[in-house]
Design a protein around this motif. Structure first.
Motif: not given
Length: 115
Positions: A59-63, A106-108
């Motif tokens: 998991c890269l935590d941007r599911c 992005t950070e958004q």
């Protein structure tokens, strides 16, 4: 002492995490990331791209944005949902050193707050 030379010029990590069916965040694997990772490996070889490595990642935590890949050493994050997306990322970013703004995260792009 100098750092050793890197094993790879470019390292691509494709999230292949699978959450339980119906999980509120979904998962990259449920959206086809394993197939896209396999395609990316084969396509990179077909394109003759030197010095790259395509790996699975947990998991890269941007599911919510998956399937997700991150490319190092630049630490650029992409959402890649189709083979055409993968082709564009490999050609534009990896081969040509550019970016694919329409696919970049992005950070958004952050996961929603936990309920």
């Amino acid at each position: 002492m100098a750092d050793p030379l890197p094993w790879f010029r470019v390292h691509l990590f494709a999230c292949t995490n699978r959450r339980p069916e119906g999980h509120r965040r979904g998962s990259c694997a449920a959206r086809g990331s394993e197939m896209l990772r396999d395609y990316m490996k084969a396509r990179a070889k077909e394109m003759g791209l030197p010095g790259i490595r395509v790996n699975s990642a947990g998991c890269l935590d941007r599911c919510e944005f998956g399937p997700v890949i991150v490319i190092y050493p630049e630490a650029i994050w992409y959402q890649a949902r189709t083979k055409e997306d993968v082709d564009e990322i490999l050609a534009t970013h990896v081969r040509d050193g550019g970016r694919v703004p329409r696919l970049m995260l992005t950070e958004q792009d952050v996961p929603p707050a936990k309920a």
